[in-house]
Design a protein around this motif. Structure first.
Motif, short mmCIF file in Angstrom:
data_model
loop_
_atom_site.label_atom_id
_atom_site.label_comp_id
_atom_site.label_asym_id
_atom_site.label_seq_id
_atom_site.Cartn_x
_atom_site.Cartn_y
_atom_site.Cartn_z
N ILE A 196 -10.10 3.17 2.89
CA ILE A 196 -9.95 2.09 3.87
C ILE A 196 -11.09 2.20 4.88
CG2 ILE A 196 -7.43 2.00 3.59
CD1 ILE A 196 -7.16 3.53 6.22
N THR A 242 -3.67 -1.53 8.71
CA THR A 242 -3.58 -0.65 7.54
C THR A 242 -3.72 0.82 7.92
OG1 THR A 242 -4.45 -2.39 6.11
CG2 THR A 242 -4.59 -0.15 5.28
N LEU A 302 -6.65 6.41 -1.49
CA LEU A 302 -6.92 5.05 -1.03
C LEU A 302 -8.05 5.06 0.00
CD1 LEU A 302 -6.05 2.02 -0.85
CD2 LEU A 302 -4.53 2.73 1.01
N THR A 316 -8.99 -0.85 -0.26
CA THR A 316 -8.69 -2.17 0.29
C THR A 316 -9.98 -2.98 0.28
OG1 THR A 316 -9.15 -1.43 2.54
CG2 THR A 316 -6.86 -1.25 1.78
N LEU A 351 0.81 -1.22 0.00
CA LEU A 351 0.00 0.00 0.00
C LEU A 351 0.85 1.27 0.00
CD1 LEU A 351 -2.80 -1.02 2.52
CD2 LEU A 351 -3.02 -0.75 0.05
#
Length: 184
Positions: free
Chosen positions: A32, A43, A30, A139, A23
Motif C-alpha cells: 500500500i 486503508t 499487501l 492496492t 482487504l
C-alpha cells in the motif's frame, strides 16, 4: 532494454490479476502507499488495526516511509482471535512512501513499487516455501488523487514489480521473484 534484460536473466512472466474483495481477507503480503501525513487514514488505518498497531507506532517515532523510494515491511504476527489456527491476514503490509500528495508523479510510483517489491522479497526469503517465487498483492497505489488514474496506477505498480524482478534475478535465487501480482 528492460525486456531484453528480463529475458536474459530468465525472469518468469509476471502474472497480474484483479480481485474485488475486502482487504481484510487477503492472505498475501499487501503493498500500500503512504502520502506524507502525521496519522494513518483509510486503508493504512484498517491494515494497521489488522496487524496490531505496528504501523502507527512506527509513524509515531518517525520510522515510517514518507518519501518516494522508501519502503518498510510490517510482518503480521497477530493471531486471529476467532480462529487461532488460521494464518494472519494479510501476511505482511508493505508500505511505500509517496511524498506530498500534490507533488506525486508516476515515475515516483514505479520507483516506490520497485523498492517495496524488493523489500517484500527480502521478507519472503525468510520462509523457504516462498522460493523461488511468491505472490504479492497491492492496492491501486496513488490512484486516489487527481494526477493518476486507477489504470495508470496498476500499470506503474506492475512496472515497478517487474523492474524489481529484474534486480532480484541478479541475486541468483537468494531472494524470491514475484511470480504473481494481485491488485485488490
Amino acid at each position: 532494454y528492460a525486456e531484453r534484460m528480463h529475458r536474459r536473466l530468465g525472469c518468469p512472466v509476471l502474472e497480474v490479476s484483479v480481485l474485488n474483495a475486502n482487504l481484510a481477507f487477503v492472505q498475501l503480503p499487501l503493498m500500500i502507499g503512504h502520502y506524507r501525513a502525521e496519522r494513518l487514514t483509510g486503508t493504512e488505518w484498517v491494515m494497521d488495526s489488522l496487524i496490531g498497531g505496528e504501523m502507527q507506532s512506527a509513524l509515531a517515532v518517525g520510522d515510517y516511509p514518507n518519501e518516494p523510494g522508501i519502503s518498510k515491511v510490517f510482518p503480521n504476527t497477530r493471531a486471529n482471535p476467532d480462529d487461532t489456527q488460521r494464518l494472519p491476514r494479510p501476511a505482511a503490509v508493505v508500505v511505500v512512501g509517496l511524498g506530498e500528495e500534490g507533488d506525486f508523479r508516476g515515475s515516483s510510483l514505479v520507483d516506490s513499487a520497485r523498492k517495496g517489491a524488493i523489500a517484500a522479497a527480502q521478507w519472503a526469503a525468510r520462509n523457504p516455501k516462498n522460493l523461488p517465487q511468491f505472490e504479492l498483492a497491492a492496492t491501486l497505489i496513488g490512484s486516489g488523487g487527481p494526477s493518476i488514474s486507477a489504470g495508470q496506477a496498476a500499470q506503474l505498480v506492475a512496472q515497478g514489480v517487474r523492474e524489481a524482478n529484474v534486480a532480484l534475478a541478479q541475486l541468483g535465487g537468494k531472494w524470491p521473484l514475484i511470480g504473481h501480482l494481485q491488485f485488490v
